[in-house]
Motif scaffolding. Structure first.
Motif, PDB file in Angstrom:
ATOM      1  N   ARG A  91       0.828  -1.204   0.000  1.00  0.00           N
ATOM      2  CA  ARG A  91       0.000   0.000   0.000  1.00  0.00           C
ATOM      3  C   ARG A  91       0.867   1.260   0.000  1.00  0.00           C
ATOM      4  O   ARG A  91       0.540   2.266  -0.628  1.00  0.00           O
ATOM      5  N   ALA A  92       1.962   1.209   0.757  1.00  0.00           N
ATOM      6  CA  ALA A  92       2.846   2.373   0.814  1.00  0.00           C
ATOM      7  C   ALA A  92       3.439   2.682  -0.557  1.00  0.00           C
ATOM      8  O   ALA A  92       3.552   3.852  -0.955  1.00  0.00           O
ATOM      9  N   LYS A  93       3.810   1.640  -1.318  1.00  0.00           N
ATOM     10  CA  LYS A  93       4.385   1.857  -2.657  1.00  0.00           C
ATOM     11  C   LYS A  93       3.362   2.435  -3.630  1.00  0.00           C
ATOM     12  O   LYS A  93       3.719   3.147  -4.574  1.00  0.00           O
ATOM     13  N   MET A  94       2.094   2.140  -3.412  1.00  0.00           N
ATOM     14  CA  MET A  94       1.041   2.676  -4.288  1.00  0.00           C
ATOM     15  C   MET A  94       0.829   4.170  -4.083  1.00  0.00           C
ATOM     16  O   MET A  94       0.202   4.836  -4.902  1.00  0.00           O
ATOM     17  N   ALA A  95       1.377   4.708  -3.002  1.00  0.00           N
ATOM     18  CA  ALA A  95       1.121   6.111  -2.663  1.00  0.00           C
ATOM     19  C   ALA A  95       1.659   7.080  -3.704  1.00  0.00           C
ATOM     20  O   ALA A  95       1.121   8.183  -3.871  1.00  0.00           O
ATOM     21  N   LEU A  96       2.729   6.709  -4.401  1.00  0.00           N
ATOM     22  CA  LEU A  96       3.362   7.632  -5.353  1.00  0.00           C
ATOM     23  C   LEU A  96       2.868   7.445  -6.785  1.00  0.00           C
ATOM     24  O   LEU A  96       3.404   8.076  -7.697  1.00  0.00           O
ATOM     25  N   MET A  97       1.867   6.589  -6.978  1.00  0.00           N
ATOM     26  CA  MET A  97       1.357   6.382  -8.334  1.00  0.00           C
ATOM     27  C   MET A  97       0.719   7.660  -8.848  1.00  0.00           C
ATOM     28  O   MET A  97      -0.187   8.225  -8.229  1.00  0.00           O
ATOM     29  N   ASN A  98       1.251   8.161 -10.001  1.00  0.00           N
ATOM     30  CA  ASN A  98       0.749   9.375 -10.656  1.00  0.00           C
ATOM     31  C   ASN A  98       0.842  10.621  -9.779  1.00  0.00           C
ATOM     32  O   ASN A  98       0.054  11.551  -9.927  1.00  0.00           O
ATOM     33  N   LEU A  99       1.798  10.635  -8.868  1.00  0.00           N
ATOM     34  CA  LEU A  99       2.031  11.837  -8.072  1.00  0.00           C
ATOM     35  C   LEU A  99       2.766  12.865  -8.915  1.00  0.00           C
ATOM     36  O   LEU A  99       3.729  12.536  -9.607  1.00  0.00           O
ATOM     37  N   ASP A 100       2.312  14.105  -8.860  1.00  0.00           N
ATOM     38  CA  ASP A 100       2.885  15.166  -9.703  1.00  0.00           C
ATOM     39  C   ASP A 100       4.102  15.799  -9.026  1.00  0.00           C
ATOM     40  O   ASP A 100       4.177  17.010  -8.852  1.00  0.00           O
ATOM     41  N   ASN A 101       5.044  14.977  -8.592  1.00  0.00           N
ATOM     42  CA  ASN A 101       6.300  15.448  -7.998  1.00  0.00           C
ATOM     43  C   ASN A 101       7.409  14.485  -8.391  1.00  0.00           C
ATOM     44  O   ASN A 101       7.175  13.295  -8.567  1.00  0.00           O
TER      45      ASN A 101
END
Length: 486
Positions: free
Chosen positions: A237-247
């Motif tokens: 779940r933690a790795k999914m946090a950055l999916m398509n993050l605009d940074n």
């Protein structure tokens, strides 16, 4: 099971949701290839995620019978890797098969180092090249200038809801209307994310809709990503946090690093979290130095899952803080600009390298603080402005004192300049007088020459009156024949 994003992808341009204006430009551009070569050989489709850019390319290829050669610029960022694919853009199929269409996805992630070479390949292209980007202004300028830009608008909730109803009807399933509305709302204009959410909900059970939507495939803010990382002990779940993050990963690392002490309270847990962050930083550094951006995966794993499982977190509401590094850079932007301006002036006026200029500036700072007289002369020589003087003195009162001395120096230079101008005028006047005198001198010489001529005539007359004396004088002279006789 085939993903619904692919199963229900439009096969014709008319099936694409609410992008009629953009599609008109795309059709006009592709049809111009059948009547010669268009002015711009590349097309740049720009718009938010899930607005239909990739779908347009494959629908276009299906309608006009093109063979698509696709490359994702996020995976292969360097020119060397991209060149293999783009070489097909200027080669024709000699066996009469379908013409090629080159598709370069996520063009806003192309490395600037390869942009110029890719622009040259576009110039040589004999087949259409289509690129897509979420933010067209981040596409390197060399490539952007070679392409015709077509903008795709963000889809509305109503557009997404209609598409979801069609899929539900085609699948013959029942999904409550309020769930579909929630999917459309959370998708934020991304139809692809909405379809993925719908499939996940149907496969996992409608009762788990809220949990599934928490990890939707859509652009998030940094605060949402931090909340997902620090709110779970599950690595996946933690790795999914950055999916398509605009940074960028570098920016995310700074945010996570800043907030670790606010989340963990045990020193050993904080140490483990920083250990994961340091490893992520090593991977990011190696990726930048070597160009092997596959290392980003390991960096992301360490900064998300590695941090999330580091220990026991504080309970209750957590407030996240922006990185002090970013704040410091923002606050010191003007100061850094002034410093760079001074360094450039030293480099120009004193013919120094940048490193030498920086060292010289430190010496000047000591002079400006301790010796206003010398500082004033340096400021005049370098033509420093008020803010630059204040930067070197670090004191407004001292800066004002130096400015006063500068005014005195400028006045003195002006007076010296005036005296110099007077002196130059005097010298020019004297030079003119000398020229006039030199013009008169030849007349006096002519008078002297006339007198000499008269004297010679007089001497000749006297010589004629005394011929005998002249003969005697001539007889006394020895000649060459006299020596020969002897």
């Amino acid at each position: 099971m085939l993903p619904w994003v692919e199963k229900y992808r439009p096969r014709r341009l008319v099936e694409i949701v609410n992008q009629e204006k953009a599609l008109e430009k795309v059709k006009a551009w592709i049809e111009s290839w059948f009547h010669g070569t268009p002015k711009k050989k590349a097309l740049l489709l720009a718009g938010p995620p899930g607005s239909g850019k990739t779908t347009t390319v494959y629908a276009l290829a299906n309608e006009y019978k093109f063979e698509v050669i696709e490359l994702n610029a996020s995976d292969d960022r360097t020119f060397g890797k991209i060149e293999r694919y783009l070489n097909a853009a200027y080669t024709m199929d000699v066996f009469g098969r379908r013409r090629k269409l080159i598709f370069l996805d996520e063009a806003d992630n192309i490395e600037p180092s390869g942009a110029r070479e890719i622009a040259k390949l576009i110039d040589k292209a004999r087949n259409p090249i289509i690129m897509s980007a979420n933010r067209y202004w981040e596409v390197p300028l060399e490539i952007r200038n070679k392409a015709e830009i077509v903008e795709y608008k963000r889809l509305s909730q109503r557009d997404i809801l209609k598409a979801l109803f069609r899929i539900v009807k085609a699948e013959g399933i029942f999904v409550p209307k309020e769930v579909l509305q929630e999917i459309a709302k959370r998708a934020r204009g991304d139809l692809r994310a909405a379809i993925n959410d719908l499939q996940n909900i149907v496969s996992g059970g409608v009762e788990d809709a809220e949990l599934v939507l928490a990890y939707r495939d859509v652009e998030k803010s940094i605060f949402e990503a931090l909340g997902m990382i620090f709110a779970t002990d599950n690595a996946k779940r933690a790795k999914m946090a950055l999916m398509n993050l605009d940074n960028t990963p570098d920016e995310v690392l700074l945010w996570i690093e800043e907030n670790i002490p606010y989340v963990y309270y045990k020193p050993e847990d904080i140490a483990r979290a920083y250990e994961a962050i340091s490893r992520a930083d090593i991977y990011l550094g190696r990726a930048t130095r070597t160009g092997n951006y596959g290392l980003w995966k390991y960096a992301v794993d360490m900064m998300t899952a590695g941090v999330a499982v580091s220990g026991v977190k504080k309970k209750g509401f957590l407030r996240f803080y922006p990185p002090k590094t970013l704040k410091m850079l923002r606050d010191t932007k003007e100061e850094r600009s002034i410093r760079d301006s001074i360094v450039k002036k030293i480099m120009k006026e004193m013919h120094m390298s940048k490193l030498e200029a920086i060292e010289t500036m430190q010496i000047f700072k000591a002079m400006f603080i301790n010796n206003p007289d010398v500082a004033a002369h340096i400021a005049v020589f370098l033509d420093l402005g008020d803010k630059e003087i204040e930067f070197l003195t670090e004191d407004k009162e001292k800066a004002a004192k130096i400015k006063g001395k500068m005014l005195a120096i400028h006045r003195k230079l002006k007076e010296t300049k005036t005296e110099l101008e007077v002196r130059i005028e005097t010298i020019e006047a004297e030079a003119i007088d000398e020229e006039e005198i030199s013009k008169e001198e030849p007349e006096e010489e002519e008078v002297e020459e006339a007198e000499e001529v008269e004297e010679e005539i007089r001497e000749e007359k006297e010589a004629e009156e005394k011929p005998e004396e002249k003969k005697e004088k001539k007889g006394k002279q020895a000649t060459l024949f006299d020596f020969l006789k002897k």
